[in-house]
Structure formats: structure tokens, C-alpha cells
Design an enzyme around this catalytic site. Sequence first.
Site, PDB file in Angstrom:
ATOM      1  N   ALA A  16      -2.406   8.492   6.718  1.00 28.90           N
ATOM      2  CA  ALA A  16      -3.465   8.469   7.725  1.00 28.90           C
ATOM      3  C   ALA A  16      -3.834   7.047   8.141  1.00 28.90           C
ATOM      4  O   ALA A  16      -4.346   6.823   9.229  1.00 28.90           O
ATOM      5  CB  ALA A  16      -4.700   9.182   7.196  1.00 28.90           C
ATOM      6  N   GLY A  17      -3.619   6.094   7.223  1.00 27.79           N
ATOM      7  CA  GLY A  17      -3.872   4.700   7.584  1.00 27.79           C
ATOM      8  C   GLY A  17      -5.308   4.255   7.433  1.00 27.79           C
ATOM      9  O   GLY A  17      -5.712   3.260   8.028  1.00 27.79           O
ATOM     10  N   ASN A  22      -5.010  -2.588   3.535  1.00 25.60           N
ATOM     11  CA  ASN A  22      -3.717  -2.165   2.975  1.00 25.60           C
ATOM     12  C   ASN A  22      -2.711  -2.057   4.136  1.00 25.60           C
ATOM     13  O   ASN A  22      -2.758  -1.117   4.929  1.00 25.60           O
ATOM     14  CB  ASN A  22      -3.958  -0.819   2.262  1.00 25.60           C
ATOM     15  CG  ASN A  22      -2.695  -0.171   1.743  1.00 25.60           C
ATOM     16  OD1 ASN A  22      -1.592  -0.471   2.171  1.00 25.60           O
ATOM     17  ND2 ASN A  22      -2.876   0.758   0.808  1.00 25.60           N
ATOM     18  N   ASN A 107      -6.191   3.561 -10.088  1.00 26.47           N
ATOM     19  CA  ASN A 107      -7.551   3.449  -9.550  1.00 26.47           C
ATOM     20  C   ASN A 107      -8.523   4.459 -10.160  1.00 26.47           C
ATOM     21  O   ASN A 107      -9.677   4.530  -9.743  1.00 26.47           O
ATOM     22  CB  ASN A 107      -7.546   3.633  -8.033  1.00 26.47           C
ATOM     23  CG  ASN A 107      -6.634   2.645  -7.342  1.00 26.47           C
ATOM     24  OD1 ASN A 107      -5.630   3.025  -6.750  1.00 26.47           O
ATOM     25  ND2 ASN A 107      -6.962   1.377  -7.446  1.00 26.47           N
ATOM     26  N   HIS A 134     -11.786   8.652   1.658  1.00 29.44           N
ATOM     27  CA  HIS A 134     -10.748   9.532   1.102  1.00 29.44           C
ATOM     28  C   HIS A 134     -10.527   9.293  -0.377  1.00 29.44           C
ATOM     29  O   HIS A 134      -9.930  10.115  -1.062  1.00 29.44           O
ATOM     30  CB  HIS A 134      -9.430   9.389   1.894  1.00 29.44           C
ATOM     31  CG  HIS A 134      -8.713   8.085   1.683  1.00 29.44           C
ATOM     32  ND1 HIS A 134      -9.129   6.890   2.218  1.00 29.44           N
ATOM     33  CD2 HIS A 134      -7.584   7.792   0.990  1.00 29.44           C
ATOM     34  CE1 HIS A 134      -8.289   5.921   1.883  1.00 29.44           C
ATOM     35  NE2 HIS A 134      -7.348   6.447   1.116  1.00 29.44           N
ATOM     36  N   ARG A 135     -11.021   8.148  -0.894  1.00 31.13           N
ATOM     37  CA  ARG A 135     -10.854   7.861  -2.305  1.00 31.13           C
ATOM     38  C   ARG A 135     -12.155   8.095  -3.090  1.00 31.13           C
ATOM     39  O   ARG A 135     -12.121   8.397  -4.279  1.00 31.13           O
ATOM     40  CB  ARG A 135     -10.363   6.426  -2.492  1.00 31.13           C
ATOM     41  CG  ARG A 135      -9.069   6.162  -1.701  1.00 31.13           C
ATOM     42  CD  ARG A 135      -8.022   5.461  -2.485  1.00 31.13           C
ATOM     43  NE  ARG A 135      -7.666   6.155  -3.700  1.00 31.13           N
ATOM     44  CZ  ARG A 135      -6.865   5.657  -4.650  1.00 31.13           C
ATOM     45  NH1 ARG A 135      -6.342   4.468  -4.497  1.00 31.13           N
ATOM     46  NH2 ARG A 135      -6.586   6.344  -5.741  1.00 31.13           N
ATOM     47  N   GLU A 170     -12.733  -0.456  -8.039  1.00 35.17           N
ATOM     48  CA  GLU A 170     -11.385   0.085  -7.798  1.00 35.17           C
ATOM     49  C   GLU A 170     -10.616   0.300  -9.109  1.00 35.17           C
ATOM     50  O   GLU A 170      -9.398   0.483  -9.116  1.00 35.17           O
ATOM     51  CB  GLU A 170     -10.612  -0.843  -6.852  1.00 35.17           C
ATOM     52  CG  GLU A 170     -11.282  -1.034  -5.490  1.00 35.17           C
ATOM     53  CD  GLU A 170     -11.032   0.112  -4.504  1.00 35.17           C
ATOM     54  OE1 GLU A 170      -9.889   0.587  -4.413  1.00 35.17           O
ATOM     55  OE2 GLU A 170     -11.994   0.542  -3.832  1.00 35.17           O
ATOM     56  N   ARG A 206     -12.282  -5.397  -1.372  1.00 35.34           N
ATOM     57  CA  ARG A 206     -12.913  -4.122  -1.730  1.00 35.34           C
ATOM     58  C   ARG A 206     -13.897  -4.221  -2.887  1.00 35.34           C
ATOM     59  O   ARG A 206     -14.833  -3.439  -2.963  1.00 35.34           O
ATOM     60  CB  ARG A 206     -11.825  -3.115  -2.133  1.00 35.34           C
ATOM     61  CG  ARG A 206     -10.947  -2.695  -0.995  1.00 35.34           C
ATOM     62  CD  ARG A 206     -10.164  -1.461  -1.388  1.00 35.34           C
ATOM     63  NE  ARG A 206      -9.058  -1.216  -0.483  1.00 35.34           N
ATOM     64  CZ  ARG A 206      -8.203  -0.240  -0.628  1.00 35.34           C
ATOM     65  NH1 ARG A 206      -8.301   0.591  -1.646  1.00 35.34           N
ATOM     66  NH2 ARG A 206      -7.213  -0.079   0.231  1.00 35.34           N
ATOM     67  N   HIS A 242      -5.645  -4.964  -3.686  1.00 34.21           N
ATOM     68  CA  HIS A 242      -5.938  -4.841  -5.124  1.00 34.21           C
ATOM     69  C   HIS A 242      -5.208  -5.988  -5.819  1.00 34.21           C
ATOM     70  O   HIS A 242      -4.085  -6.324  -5.429  1.00 34.21           O
ATOM     71  CB  HIS A 242      -5.387  -3.528  -5.706  1.00 34.21           C
ATOM     72  CG  HIS A 242      -6.137  -2.299  -5.304  1.00 34.21           C
ATOM     73  ND1 HIS A 242      -5.504  -1.104  -5.022  1.00 34.21           N
ATOM     74  CD2 HIS A 242      -7.464  -2.065  -5.165  1.00 34.21           C
ATOM     75  CE1 HIS A 242      -6.410  -0.188  -4.722  1.00 34.21           C
ATOM     76  NE2 HIS A 242      -7.605  -0.748  -4.800  1.00 34.21           N
ATOM     77  N   ASP A 244      -3.575  -5.900  -8.468  1.00 32.59           N
ATOM     78  CA  ASP A 244      -2.280  -5.510  -9.054  1.00 32.59           C
ATOM     79  C   ASP A 244      -1.134  -5.546  -8.041  1.00 32.59           C
ATOM     80  O   ASP A 244       0.001  -5.226  -8.358  1.00 32.59           O
ATOM     81  CB  ASP A 244      -2.359  -4.161  -9.789  1.00 32.59           C
ATOM     82  CG  ASP A 244      -2.547  -2.957  -8.877  1.00 32.59           C
ATOM     83  OD1 ASP A 244      -2.602  -3.122  -7.638  1.00 32.59           O
ATOM     84  OD2 ASP A 244      -2.644  -1.830  -9.414  1.00 32.59           O
ATOM     85  N   CYS A 356       0.798   1.194  -9.555  1.00 28.53           N
ATOM     86  CA  CYS A 356      -0.321   1.975  -9.018  1.00 28.53           C
ATOM     87  C   CYS A 356      -0.289   3.407  -9.536  1.00 28.53           C
ATOM     88  O   CYS A 356      -1.295   4.109  -9.485  1.00 28.53           O
ATOM     89  CB  CYS A 356      -0.257   2.037  -7.490  1.00 28.53           C
ATOM     90  SG  CYS A 356      -0.236   0.431  -6.703  1.00 28.53           S
TER      91      CYS A 356
HETATM   92  O1  SUG Z   1      -6.322   2.761  -2.086  1.00 26.60           O
HETATM   93  N1  SUG Z   1      -3.495   3.902  -0.360  1.00 26.60           N
HETATM   94  C1  SUG Z   1      -4.102   3.496  -1.613  1.00 26.60           C
HETATM   95  C2  SUG Z   1      -3.091   2.752  -2.431  1.00 26.60           C
HETATM   96  C3  SUG Z   1      -3.585   2.512  -3.842  1.00 26.60           C
HETATM   97  C4  SUG Z   1      -2.703   1.584  -4.570  1.00 26.60           C
HETATM   98  N2  SUG Z   1      -3.150   1.406  -5.884  1.00 26.60           N
HETATM   99  C5  SUG Z   1      -3.075   0.239  -6.586  1.00 26.60           C
HETATM  100  N3  SUG Z   1      -2.815  -0.893  -5.984  1.00 26.60           N
HETATM  101  N4  SUG Z   1      -3.354   0.268  -7.837  1.00 26.60           N
HETATM  102  C6  SUG Z   1      -5.322   2.606  -1.367  1.00 26.60           C
HETATM  103  O2  SUG Z   1      -5.238   1.748  -0.498  1.00 26.60           O
HETATM  104  C7  SUG Z   1      -3.278   5.138   1.696  1.00 26.60           C
HETATM  105  C8  SUG Z   1      -3.764   6.397   2.328  1.00 26.60           C
HETATM  106  C9  SUG Z   1      -3.247   6.603   3.718  1.00 26.60           C
HETATM  107  O3  SUG Z   1      -2.807   5.673   4.370  1.00 26.60           O
HETATM  108  O4  SUG Z   1      -3.315   7.748   4.157  1.00 26.60           O
HETATM  109  C10 SUG Z   1      -4.048   4.783   0.431  1.00 26.60           C
HETATM  110  O5  SUG Z   1      -5.117   5.313   0.192  1.00 26.60           O
END
Ligand code: SUG
Length: 430
Positions: A16-17, A22, A107, A134-135, A170, A206, A242, A244, A356
Site C-alpha cells: 500500500a505504501g 520506507n 517490530n 496499519h502497524r 518500533e 519514527r 529503522h 536495523d 525484520c
Molecule cells: O514498518 N513495512 C514495514 C517494514 C518493517 C521492517 N522491519 C524492520 N526494519 N525491522 C514498516 O515500514 C510496508 C507496508 C506497505 O507498504 O503496505 C510496511 O509496513
Amino acid sequence: MISELVSLPGPSHHYAGYAPGNLASASHAGATSHPRAAVQQCLARMHILHDLGVQQWFLPPLLRPDRALLAAAGLSGNLRQQLTQARDQTPEILSAAWSSASMWTANLGTAAPAPDRASDRAGLLLANLAAASHRAIEWQPRLQQLRACVIDDSLELIPALPPLPDFHDEGGANHTRLADADGQGLHIFVHSRDGKAPSSQRFRGRQPRCASHAAARRLGIPADNCLFVAQHPAAVDAGVFHNDVIMVGQGNRLLLHARAWWEQEATLEQLTQRLPQLRVVCIDDNDLSLDEAIHCYLFNSQLIHVAGRWHLLAPQECAGGRARMVVDSLLDQGFIDHLHICDLRQSMDGGGGPACLRLRVPDNVRFLPQLSVNTSLITSLDNWAHRHYPESLRLDDLASDDLVQRCRAAHDDLCHILDLPSVLCDETHA
Ligand code: SUG
């Protein structure tokens, strides 16, 4: 040795972005995803770790769509009506309700072993992930699952920090425990805003400094055993959402980019004073630029120490080019002994590499035995995904009855395979 908490993408894995800062997520927004392949790739990673002898505990993907979120957004009626309204009026909430991002268990929270927190139990602070809707919906159902899956009272489960701007957390993506062979652990907490470093310009980090301090306190880790470090603003602006993504540490090994942290040299000096056996490899821009590092996710590899040997589990994107040259030099220097490469393209396109996909937890934490990952569970999960997961998915599919039915059937079947009551896969959202 450490254990890992792992999960899988759900049948609604999509791009979805909406993940802040990120780049992989932003650049794949709206792309067709491949949920079945996503599972197979994650299972292949689990297989490598299982073969290495790493204990992994499997948590079922959270049931989607998250009906509590749809209702909270004021979408009423039956599920079909809620989804249709969400599609027409608020596509970001439609996507969030179907999010499969809980596959990135790094996370899920921040863990600390009992001796580090002057307790007789290890601790796990759930992460609120409040920087993105979404998280933010992950931690409560995860806590509910974990309460039912941890056994022998071996882990204290600590509810997340409140979702206030100062407390956006996070979890393990911004936390690493280092230790000398027999010494006490030193906890590195990395924040990306509100610390000493200048603010990033392109992306807002974040995790504020305040959240990292609060996490350490809530876990009961004395301040003397923590190091609070600021991300380099250039890293945040280059897409290191993040820590990591730009650093990996385990035991007495640390691999990071030269522009991972603000005032990095002084921090590394402090670290080596605290942990005399620490071996640090710092990669500078001449060998791998920040942009290259974010593209190949070298620093999101897993560093694993088993039977006296160091293994690096790196994404496919590190198999060639300049990333491979860096890896070869790590092998030459004896920083690592073995390299394992895995194709995690479906996860990588959402910004998630090997590290991750796991949360490190102390190895004396115990879960229900049927959640222990072995070859038979991997085969069952592979067959299960074949039965229920769509081969491909587009954002338009998120309002479809077919996806609702697939998710429900996959959930019920998984509860049956794992011999878990449905509640463990999340009753409030069913
Ligand atoms: O929170 N991506 C996650 C990726 C998490 C990576 N985790 C670590 N680095 N530990 C985030 O950015 C993408 C969802 C989307 O594009 O639909 C997303 O949520």
C-alpha cells in the site's frame, strides 16, 4: 544462543505504501503482490535457521481484516458494506485493516533476559508501532496471542507504551543487546528524533528518544546497562526508517555503516570500553553508500553464532556487486565464517529483510511445543499456504468477498493444524 519469534505474511499481503520513511514501501505502492510466494520465501528463511539449529517459535499471522479498525473509522453495516465504504471513502483504512505487516516480528517488541533486568523472568515490552495506523493495530492482538502461547511463566509480557507522540516505539528494530562472552548484556537503544542529533529533513524519524528511555525503564534495565544512540540524520533521510536497516549486532560482533549514528566514533569508543571483546566492522561510503546499503539491505542480514561459528544470513540482493565484495571481505577477515543467501523479494518490497522477520528472545523463554519450528511444521505451513493463499493480489481485491473467505478459512485451518483454540489467532477481530 538466542531464540527467535517468527510469523508469516497473511493471505492479504499487499503493497500500500503507507510506511513512513520506507522507500521500498513507497516505491511498491499499488504493485501486485504475491502472497503465496511471500510465505514460501519466509519459510525458506526459517528452514535455513532450523538447519543451523536456531530455535524458532511460530506465531500465527493476525486475522484480517481488522474489524475493530473498520468500526473505529465509523464504517458501519456488515463486513461487506464496511469494506465497500472503506474502498470508496478511505482507502488507507481499507489497506490498514488488511495489513500483513505483523510478519515483521522484529517490530513486535523489545526483549531482555532476566539477569539484565534484575528479575527472575525475561521481559518483553510490546511495541505500540504508533507511527503508522496499519502497524498500530498489531500489538493488542499479539499480546493476546502471546498470553496464551507463553508457558511456564517464562516471559513477563509488558503492555506497550501509550500511543503518544513522545512514546512512538518500533521495538526490536531499534534495539540490540550486545555482550562479551561471559559478561552482562549492554542494550543499545537507537532513536531517530528528539535527541542530540540535528533533525532529519526529508523524513521524520519514527522513534523519539523519550520512547527508548521509557522502554528501558519499563523493562527494568538499569540505565548503566543501556546506551542511547541517535541515528544519523543523513541515514534517516536516505531511507533508514529503522536502525536495523543500517546496523546488525549480536553477542560481541557489530556490523554497521559509517553513517549509521550521530557522533558514531565516540559512541563506538564507549562501546568498546564497555565490551572489550567487541569486534566492530564499520563500512564507509567508499565501499557501500547509504543508498546502496538501503537497496541491498546488507545490514539487515542476520548475524548468528552457533557452535563457535559466525553465520551471516543475507538477502539475495547481496549476492553480487559491491555488497558481495563487502561480504567477501567479512569472510576474509574472519568476521563471519559462513554466508547464506535467501530470496525474500516479497518481504523486501515492503521494506523487510531477514532481520525484520524475527524478534530475538532469550533462549530460556518457552512457548507451546506445537509452535516450535521444525521441518514438519514448515511443510504443513507450506501446504496450508498453497490451499488458502491467493497467488497474486492487487489493491482492488481488498474489498472482495473472496479475500474475506480465504482469510477466514486459512485462519480456521491454521488453528486446527496448530491445535490452537481460535482465540489465539485473535477473537476480538473475528
Ligand atoms: O514498518 N513495512 C514495514 C517494514 C518493517 C521492517 N522491519 C524492520 N526494519 N525491522 C514498516 O515500514 C510496508 C507496508 C506497505 O507498504 O503496505 C510496511 O509496513
